[in-house]
Design a protein around this motif. Structure first.
Motif, PDB file in Angstrom:
ATOM      1  N   ILE A   1       0.849  -1.190   0.000  1.00  0.00           N
ATOM      2  CA  ILE A   1       0.000   0.000   0.000  1.00  0.00           C
ATOM      3  C   ILE A   1       0.888   1.244   0.000  1.00  0.00           C
ATOM      4  O   ILE A   1       1.945   1.265   0.632  1.00  0.00           O
ATOM      5  CB  ILE A   1      -0.906   0.025   1.262  1.00  0.00           C
ATOM      6  CG1 ILE A   1      -1.817  -1.212   1.295  1.00  0.00           C
ATOM      7  CG2 ILE A   1      -1.741   1.290   1.303  1.00  0.00           C
ATOM      8  CD1 ILE A   1      -2.809  -1.286   0.160  1.00  0.00           C
ATOM      9  N   ALA A   2       0.449   2.289  -0.702  1.00  0.00           N
ATOM     10  CA  ALA A   2       1.151   3.573  -0.710  1.00  0.00           C
ATOM     11  C   ALA A   2       0.194   4.666  -0.250  1.00  0.00           C
ATOM     12  O   ALA A   2      -1.022   4.476  -0.199  1.00  0.00           O
ATOM     13  CB  ALA A   2       1.680   3.875  -2.108  1.00  0.00           C
ATOM     14  N   ARG A   3       0.744   5.839   0.071  1.00  0.00           N
ATOM     15  CA  ARG A   3      -0.077   6.985   0.444  1.00  0.00           C
ATOM     16  C   ARG A   3       0.038   8.055  -0.634  1.00  0.00           C
ATOM     17  O   ARG A   3       1.138   8.414  -1.057  1.00  0.00           O
ATOM     18  CB  ARG A   3       0.346   7.564   1.797  1.00  0.00           C
ATOM     19  CG  ARG A   3      -0.589   8.674   2.280  1.00  0.00           C
ATOM     20  CD  ARG A   3      -0.200   9.149   3.677  1.00  0.00           C
ATOM     21  NE  ARG A   3      -0.345   8.103   4.671  1.00  0.00           N
ATOM     22  CZ  ARG A   3      -1.491   7.774   5.259  1.00  0.00           C
ATOM     23  NH1 ARG A   3      -2.608   8.400   4.929  1.00  0.00           N
ATOM     24  NH2 ARG A   3      -1.519   6.821   6.165  1.00  0.00           N
ATOM     25  N   ARG A   4      -1.123   8.559  -1.096  1.00  0.00           N
ATOM     26  CA  ARG A   4      -1.133   9.561  -2.152  1.00  0.00           C
ATOM     27  C   ARG A   4      -0.576  10.900  -1.649  1.00  0.00           C
ATOM     28  O   ARG A   4      -0.824  11.276  -0.495  1.00  0.00           O
ATOM     29  CB  ARG A   4      -2.559   9.781  -2.670  1.00  0.00           C
ATOM     30  CG  ARG A   4      -3.159   8.572  -3.347  1.00  0.00           C
ATOM     31  CD  ARG A   4      -4.554   8.849  -3.859  1.00  0.00           C
ATOM     32  NE  ARG A   4      -4.566   9.865  -4.904  1.00  0.00           N
ATOM     33  CZ  ARG A   4      -4.280   9.630  -6.173  1.00  0.00           C
ATOM     34  NH1 ARG A   4      -3.934   8.401  -6.561  1.00  0.00           N
ATOM     35  NH2 ARG A   4      -4.339  10.596  -7.069  1.00  0.00           N
ATOM     36  N   PRO A   5       0.165  11.612  -2.508  1.00  0.00           N
ATOM     37  CA  PRO A   5       0.664  12.940  -2.111  1.00  0.00           C
ATOM     38  C   PRO A   5      -0.501  13.873  -1.762  1.00  0.00           C
ATOM     39  O   PRO A   5      -1.591  13.772  -2.332  1.00  0.00           O
ATOM     40  CB  PRO A   5       1.393  13.427  -3.370  1.00  0.00           C
ATOM     41  CG  PRO A   5       1.697  12.191  -4.158  1.00  0.00           C
ATOM     42  CD  PRO A   5       0.579  11.236  -3.859  1.00  0.00           C
ATOM     43  N   ASP A   6      -0.273  14.776  -0.834  1.00  0.00           N
ATOM     44  CA  ASP A   6      -1.337  15.671  -0.380  1.00  0.00           C
ATOM     45  C   ASP A   6      -1.900  16.529  -1.507  1.00  0.00           C
ATOM     46  O   ASP A   6      -3.085  16.880  -1.494  1.00  0.00           O
ATOM     47  CB  ASP A   6      -0.816  16.572   0.741  1.00  0.00           C
ATOM     48  CG  ASP A   6      -0.573  15.808   2.038  1.00  0.00           C
ATOM     49  OD1 ASP A   6      -1.190  14.731   2.205  1.00  0.00           O
ATOM     50  OD2 ASP A   6       0.232  16.277   2.859  1.00  0.00           O
ATOM     51  N   HIS A   7      -1.084  16.878  -2.508  1.00  0.00           N
ATOM     52  CA  HIS A   7      -1.531  17.765  -3.576  1.00  0.00           C
ATOM     53  C   HIS A   7      -2.295  17.026  -4.677  1.00  0.00           C
ATOM     54  O   HIS A   7      -2.879  17.655  -5.548  1.00  0.00           O
ATOM     55  CB  HIS A   7      -0.336  18.489  -4.206  1.00  0.00           C
ATOM     56  CG  HIS A   7       0.613  17.564  -4.911  1.00  0.00           C
ATOM     57  ND1 HIS A   7       1.675  16.947  -4.256  1.00  0.00           N
ATOM     58  CD2 HIS A   7       0.653  17.114  -6.191  1.00  0.00           C
ATOM     59  CE1 HIS A   7       2.326  16.184  -5.110  1.00  0.00           C
ATOM     60  NE2 HIS A   7       1.734  16.271  -6.288  1.00  0.00           N
ATOM     61  N   ALA A   8      -2.284  15.686  -4.656  1.00  0.00           N
ATOM     62  CA  ALA A   8      -2.919  14.897  -5.714  1.00  0.00           C
ATOM     63  C   ALA A   8      -4.424  14.790  -5.482  1.00  0.00           C
ATOM     64  O   ALA A   8      -4.936  15.104  -4.402  1.00  0.00           O
ATOM     65  CB  ALA A   8      -2.302  13.505  -5.776  1.00  0.00           C
ATOM     66  N   HIS A   9      -5.137  14.336  -6.531  1.00  0.00           N
ATOM     67  CA  HIS A   9      -6.561  14.018  -6.393  1.00  0.00           C
ATOM     68  C   HIS A   9      -6.718  12.967  -5.309  1.00  0.00           C
ATOM     69  O   HIS A   9      -5.992  11.980  -5.269  1.00  0.00           O
ATOM     70  CB  HIS A   9      -7.096  13.493  -7.733  1.00  0.00           C
ATOM     71  CG  HIS A   9      -8.558  13.181  -7.720  1.00  0.00           C
ATOM     72  ND1 HIS A   9      -9.031  11.895  -7.554  1.00  0.00           N
ATOM     73  CD2 HIS A   9      -9.646  13.983  -7.829  1.00  0.00           C
ATOM     74  CE1 HIS A   9     -10.354  11.919  -7.586  1.00  0.00           C
ATOM     75  NE2 HIS A   9     -10.753  13.161  -7.754  1.00  0.00           N
ATOM     76  N   GLN A  10      -7.647  13.173  -4.361  1.00  0.00           N
ATOM     77  CA  GLN A  10      -7.825  12.277  -3.211  1.00  0.00           C
ATOM     78  C   GLN A  10      -6.539  12.216  -2.367  1.00  0.00           C
ATOM     79  O   GLN A  10      -6.180  11.182  -1.809  1.00  0.00           O
ATOM     80  CB  GLN A  10      -8.218  10.866  -3.673  1.00  0.00           C
ATOM     81  CG  GLN A  10      -9.471  10.813  -4.531  1.00  0.00           C
ATOM     82  CD  GLN A  10     -10.746  10.919  -3.719  1.00  0.00           C
ATOM     83  OE1 GLN A  10     -10.972  10.141  -2.816  1.00  0.00           O
ATOM     84  NE2 GLN A  10     -11.589  11.880  -4.061  1.00  0.00           N
TER      85      GLN A  10
END
Length: 327
Positions: free
Chosen positions: A26-35
């Motif tokens: 599992i990864a965590r999406r960057p804060d600036h990305a969609h969702q």
């Protein structure tokens, strides 16, 4: 996962469930990305002229440094979701054979988590069926006919011995020949015994039965019950399944928030003589358009799980392969 564009067209996104020793990458999406800030499975947009397998191999290498053999990829589920600002088709595939050590090559944190640690609110909304598919077993065992609770419990005891103790199964306690009081008397003891052996007991019938026996893992509704509902009838903490036979019924089950559906009959069955069978090609077509995990039902057993999974389903559901009929 590569950011999808925000045009009105549906974006085809390849999603990888990479498993190693029972844990999922599992990864965590960057804060600036969609969702942004939410967890995600590795993957990204399928480019024009690119196969979904090629997209997965490319995206996984770019994001994590892992190498994935193409022949190790197997379909899990396809999900269409409208976020309002974009529509996506998540084409989800699974592998256990990724090579190398995972790292966040785009600066994203990565981790290996047990499926039980995955929470709906930590992922984008479209990922909910993926999480369900990872938690559900590949076999859904359904009880066969009996005419009184004591006999049903006797058959259940011998039938549970057929199931693999190292592979917890979901056990649907179906007893259409019993009165309501008799069913509840049977189910209360059957739920307790299934739980003792590590299996997931499901009630079957009207949704109100779950309020009477909340120690069950959930409930599976026949279509005649599900068709009258407009919303999910049990808490999200309970498993909720629906018996379906065509595309419209699968869509209704998904709209109710069902965690899974059974679909069939795939093959002719002794229990429903004369009922037309879907056949594997039609089954595959329906599963490809479903937005929730689907079990193949009708004339099948555990030996059919590999084929069912290859066609995109969760696994198989059945009676005769495990239920030990009384003499």
């Amino acid at each position: 996962m590569t950011k999808a564009n925000s045009s009105g067209r549906e974006v085809h996104v390849a999603v990888a469930v990479i498993e190693r020793r029972g844990r999922i990458l599992i990864a965590r999406r960057p804060d600036h990305a969609h969702q942004g800030g939410l967890l995600e499975f590795p993957g990204g947009k399928v480019e024009p002229g690119e196969t979904v397998q090629a997209a997965l191999i490319r995206e996984i290498a770019e994001e994590t440094g892992l190498k994935v053999p193409e022949d190790s990829l197997a379909p899990v589920i396809g999900i269409r979701h409208d976020y309002g600002d974009k529509r996506v088709f998540l084409d989800v595939w699974h592998t256990r054979d990724a090579i190398g050590e995972a790292e966040g090559r785009e600066g994203q944190p990565v981790d290996w988590l047990d499926p039980s640690e995955l929470r709906d609110d930590q992922f984008p909304a479209a990922n909910r069926p993926i999480i369900r598919a990872l938690r559900l077993p590949g076999v859904l065992a359904i009880s066969g006919p009996f005419d009184e609770p004591r006999k049903g419990l006797e058959i259940l005891e011998s039938s549970l011995a057929v199931l693999d103790p190292d592979e917890p199964a979901m056990v649907m306690l179906r007893a259409p020949d019993l009165s309501e009081d008799a069913y509840l008397a049977f189910a209360e003891q059957a739920v307790r015994r299934c739980r003792e052996l590590g299996h997931l007991p499901l009630l079957h019938g009207p949704a109100e039965r779950y309020t009477r026996i909340p120690s069950a893992a959930g409930i599976h509704l026949p279509w005649r019950e599900a068709r009258t509902l407009e919303s999910r009838p049990v808490p999200v903490s309970a498993w909720f399944g629906v018996s379906c036979h065509d595309e419209a019924q699968l869509a209704h089950a998904a709209a109710l928030g069902a965690d899974f559906a059974t679909l069939g009959p795939v093959l002719p069955t002794e229990s429903h003589p004369g009922q037309p069978a879907l056949g594997w090609p039609r089954f595959q077509s329906l599963v490809a358009r479903a937005t929730l995990p689907v079990y193949a039902l009708g004339g099948l057993g555990p030996e059919d799980v590999p084929r069912a999974r290859e066609l995109g389903s969760q696994g198989v559901a059945g009676i005769r392969y495990w239920w030990r009929e009384s003499d």
